[in-house]
Design an enzyme around this catalytic site. Structure first.
Site, PDB file in Angstrom:
ATOM      1  N   SER A 279     -40.092 -30.066  34.952  1.00 37.89           N
ATOM      2  CA  SER A 279     -40.311 -28.844  35.736  1.00 37.89           C
ATOM      3  C   SER A 279     -41.060 -29.164  37.028  1.00 37.89           C
ATOM      4  CB  SER A 279     -41.148 -27.882  34.891  1.00 37.89           C
ATOM      5  OG  SER A 279     -41.673 -26.861  35.706  1.00 37.89           O
ATOM      6  N   SER A 280     -40.814 -28.346  38.051  1.00 39.54           N
ATOM      7  CA  SER A 280     -41.468 -28.602  39.341  1.00 39.54           C
ATOM      8  C   SER A 280     -42.981 -28.437  39.260  1.00 39.54           C
ATOM      9  CB  SER A 280     -40.882 -27.699  40.427  1.00 39.54           C
ATOM     10  OG  SER A 280     -40.956 -26.358  40.037  1.00 39.54           O
ATOM     11  N   CYS A 281     -43.478 -27.777  38.200  1.00 35.24           N
ATOM     12  CA  CYS A 281     -44.934 -27.653  38.068  1.00 35.24           C
ATOM     13  C   CYS A 281     -45.572 -28.980  37.655  1.00 35.24           C
ATOM     14  CB  CYS A 281     -45.317 -26.524  37.131  1.00 35.24           C
ATOM     15  SG  CYS A 281     -44.790 -26.771  35.451  1.00 35.24           S
TER      16      CYS A 281
ATOM     17  N   TYR B 173     -48.871 -26.730  30.174  1.00 32.68           N
ATOM     18  CA  TYR B 173     -47.404 -26.828  30.106  1.00 32.68           C
ATOM     19  C   TYR B 173     -46.911 -28.032  30.901  1.00 32.68           C
ATOM     20  CZ  TYR B 173     -42.536 -25.630  31.087  1.00 32.68           C
ATOM     21  OH  TYR B 173     -41.170 -25.674  31.224  1.00 32.68           O
TER      22      TYR B 173
ATOM     23  N   LYS C 120     -44.757 -31.480  29.829  1.00 30.28           N
ATOM     24  CA  LYS C 120     -43.493 -31.877  30.480  1.00 30.28           C
ATOM     25  C   LYS C 120     -43.605 -33.285  31.067  1.00 30.28           C
ATOM     26  CE  LYS C 120     -40.531 -28.785  29.747  1.00 30.28           C
ATOM     27  NZ  LYS C 120     -39.204 -29.136  29.233  1.00 30.28           N
TER      28      LYS C 120
ATOM     29  N   HIS D 233     -40.799 -15.034  34.423  1.00 27.34           N
ATOM     30  CA  HIS D 233     -41.003 -15.681  35.717  1.00 27.34           C
ATOM     31  C   HIS D 233     -40.917 -14.628  36.814  1.00 27.34           C
ATOM     32  CE1 HIS D 233     -39.862 -19.428  33.509  1.00 27.34           C
ATOM     33  NE2 HIS D 233     -40.923 -19.821  34.174  1.00 27.34           N
TER      34      HIS D 233
HETATM   35  O1  GFB Z   1     -42.758 -18.240  38.698  1.00 26.88           O
HETATM   36  P1  GFB Z   1     -44.155 -17.861  38.393  1.00 26.88           P
HETATM   37  O2  GFB Z   1     -44.372 -17.012  37.252  1.00 26.88           O
HETATM   38  O3  GFB Z   1     -45.029 -19.047  38.205  1.00 26.88           O
HETATM   39  O4  GFB Z   1     -44.857 -17.151  39.691  1.00 26.88           O
HETATM   40  P2  GFB Z   1     -45.080 -20.403  39.004  1.00 26.88           P
HETATM   41  C1  GFB Z   1     -44.628 -17.532  41.002  1.00 26.88           C
HETATM   42  C2  GFB Z   1     -45.468 -16.726  42.000  1.00 26.88           C
HETATM   43  O5  GFB Z   1     -45.002 -15.400  42.015  1.00 26.88           O
HETATM   44  C3  GFB Z   1     -46.981 -16.645  41.770  1.00 26.88           C
HETATM   45  C4  GFB Z   1     -46.091 -14.498  41.940  1.00 26.88           C
HETATM   46  O6  GFB Z   1     -47.615 -16.690  43.008  1.00 26.88           O
HETATM   47  C5  GFB Z   1     -47.144 -15.260  41.162  1.00 26.88           C
HETATM   48  O7  GFB Z   1     -48.420 -14.705  41.371  1.00 26.88           O
HETATM   49  N1  GFB Z   1     -45.638 -13.242  41.318  1.00 26.88           N
HETATM   50  C6  GFB Z   1     -45.558 -12.057  41.949  1.00 26.88           C
HETATM   51  C7  GFB Z   1     -45.210 -13.078  40.068  1.00 26.88           C
HETATM   52  N2  GFB Z   1     -45.138 -11.103  41.127  1.00 26.88           N
HETATM   53  C8  GFB Z   1     -44.883 -11.714  39.947  1.00 26.88           C
HETATM   54  C9  GFB Z   1     -44.382 -11.236  38.700  1.00 26.88           C
HETATM   55  O8  GFB Z   1     -44.086 -10.075  38.500  1.00 26.88           O
HETATM   56  N3  GFB Z   1     -44.251 -12.164  37.702  1.00 26.88           N
HETATM   57  C10 GFB Z   1     -44.569 -13.490  37.881  1.00 26.88           C
HETATM   58  N4  GFB Z   1     -44.395 -14.345  36.875  1.00 26.88           N
HETATM   59  N5  GFB Z   1     -45.070 -13.952  39.056  1.00 26.88           N
HETATM   60  C11 GFB Z   1     -43.929 -21.434  36.908  1.00 26.88           C
HETATM   61  C12 GFB Z   1     -44.570 -21.843  35.638  1.00 26.88           C
HETATM   62  O9  GFB Z   1     -44.963 -21.425  37.806  1.00 26.88           O
HETATM   63  O10 GFB Z   1     -42.987 -22.334  37.390  1.00 26.88           O
HETATM   64  C13 GFB Z   1     -43.531 -22.183  34.622  1.00 26.88           C
HETATM   65  O11 GFB Z   1     -45.372 -20.790  35.209  1.00 26.88           O
HETATM   66  C14 GFB Z   1     -42.482 -23.126  35.192  1.00 26.88           C
HETATM   67  O12 GFB Z   1     -44.180 -22.740  33.531  1.00 26.88           O
HETATM   68  C15 GFB Z   1     -41.941 -22.657  36.521  1.00 26.88           C
HETATM   69  O13 GFB Z   1     -43.030 -24.393  35.355  1.00 26.88           O
HETATM   70  C16 GFB Z   1     -41.093 -23.678  37.234  1.00 26.88           C
HETATM   71  O14 GFB Z   1     -43.906 -20.559  39.910  1.00 26.88           O
HETATM   72  O15 GFB Z   1     -46.400 -20.525  39.621  1.00 26.88           O
END
Ligand code: GFB
Length: 319
Positions: free
Chosen positions: A108-110, A137, A141, A180
């Site tokens: 994953s990119s994280c 997480y 990975k 996500h």
């Molecule tokens: O994709 P995401 O959940 O996590 O959130 P990551 C990306 C960005 O979107 C963050 C914002 O800045 C969140 O604060 N955001 C805005 C939201 N509104 C929302 C919403 O309604 N839901 C969510 N989830 N975010 C993920 C990892 O990281 O990247 C996973 O959590 C995985 O484990 C994936 O590795 C590739 O992009 O930061």
């Protein structure tokens, strides 16, 4: 890999795993093993070993292990880490013991350090601290990526690894809290449209950027790499484009048809400030994503609406 090859997608019930099964099936691969719900529990070593013994897979796409959005990572870091580690330490050694022909592990990119230069190149892996919101997480990975490399180094095992961008599409988790960003926002905007609510809250500042890739394109890239890539270096699988969360939220609102205001909530975490994969090594091999962002969002929303209609009435009412 030909159409009679015995192929396992370990994690066929995940976002990417489900897309892989769809694409493989669509391309005429008939010997798809252990289709959900008949998959073993990949966190159970004995079940995994028995499965390999019985089904004799030749090619393995390892997409298994739970994942979630930023809030899911905050709430359940231990579960996410343990289960992803278990899946890796069960499936990767079993694939080696049973002499499979090739395995592709999906990272994953994280996994990239929080402050790594952009765009993210694989040589930046393990060069700095990870983003705290997904430390557990991402560590699991990274362990999976490292284990595949170790098997190559020690045993010359035919294992390759990818690092995927933020994926979205059908079969995503549309829960407003655990999902996500794209699926979570799409659901909240749909609900706000149905209820004629005046605004929707975007978590964080809206300024972070992400590299979003439609899951069907990601699945196609994995199939392409299974055929054409054979190096111990991980390879990035991304769109080549970076978008801010706010810009993304506006495009989702247009696709959903939501006309209210979008308000940022700085009390929610931003996560990594920028995240754009350098996918040029993949593009140089001759692969490119095919689906433009808006078309992919529209297909995702259509899938979501269809699910809403077919789900139990009480779930649909909760939008
Ligand atoms: O994709 P995401 O959940 O996590 O959130 P990551 C990306 C960005 O979107 C963050 C914002 O800045 C969140 O604060 N955001 C805005 C939201 N509104 C929302 C919403 O309604 N839901 C969510 N989830 N975010 C993920 C990892 O990281 O990247 C996973 O959590 C995985 O484990 C994936 O590795 C590739 O992009 O930061």
């Amino acid at each position: 890999m030909d159409q009679q090859t015995r192929i396992l997608v370990a994690g066929g019930d995940t976002l990417l795993g489900a897309a892989l099964l769809r694409r493989l099936h669509g391309q005429g691969y008939h010997q798809l093993l252990g289709l959900p719900p008949r998959e073993p529990d990949w966190t159970d070593a004995e079940q995994v070993d028995n499965f390999f013994l019985r089904e004799r897979p030749e090619y393995v796409f390892l997409t298994g292990g739970p994942s979630g959005g930023i809030e899911e990572n905050r709430r359940y870091p231990a579960d996410l880490m343990v289960e992803n580690l278990q899946v890796a330490v069960n499936v990767i050694p079993a694939a080696f013991r049973h002499g499979i022909r090739k395995l592709l592990y999906v990272g994953s990119s994280c996994c990239y350090p929080k402050s790594a230069p952009q765009p993210l190149r694989v040589e930046y892996l393990l060069t700095g601290p990870l983003e705290p919101t997904n430390l557990a997480y991402a560590s699991a990975k990274l362990a999976g990526l490292t284990l595949c490399r170790a098997y190559r180094q020690q045993y010359d095992a035919p294992f390759i690894t990818t690092i995927t961008a933020n994926l979205f599409g059908p079969d995503d988790d549309f829960h407003p809290e655990s999902g996500h960003v794209i699926s979570g926002l799409m659901r909240r905007m749909h609900r706000a449209k149905v209820r004629a609510e005046p605004h929707v809250v975007i978590w964080g500042s809206g300024r972070p950027t992400r590299d979003f890739l439609y899951v069907d394109d990601a699945a196609d890239a994995c199939i392409f790499l299974m055929r054409h890539y054979n190096s111990e270096e991980p390879i990035n699988v991304g769109s080549g484009t970076e978008r801010s969360i706010l810009e993304t939220a506006r495009t989702i609102a247009e696709v959903v048809g939501y006309r209210g205001r979008l308000l940022c909530d700085p009390n929610r975490p931003d996560g990594m400030p920028r995240r754009l994969l350098d996918s040029s090594p993949l593009f140089d091999l001759g692969w490119r994503p095919r689906t433009d962002f808006r078309t992919a969002l529209a297909a995702t929303y259509e899938w979501f609406l269809h699910q809403q209609m077919t789900e139990e009435p009480y779930v649909a009412l909760a939008v």
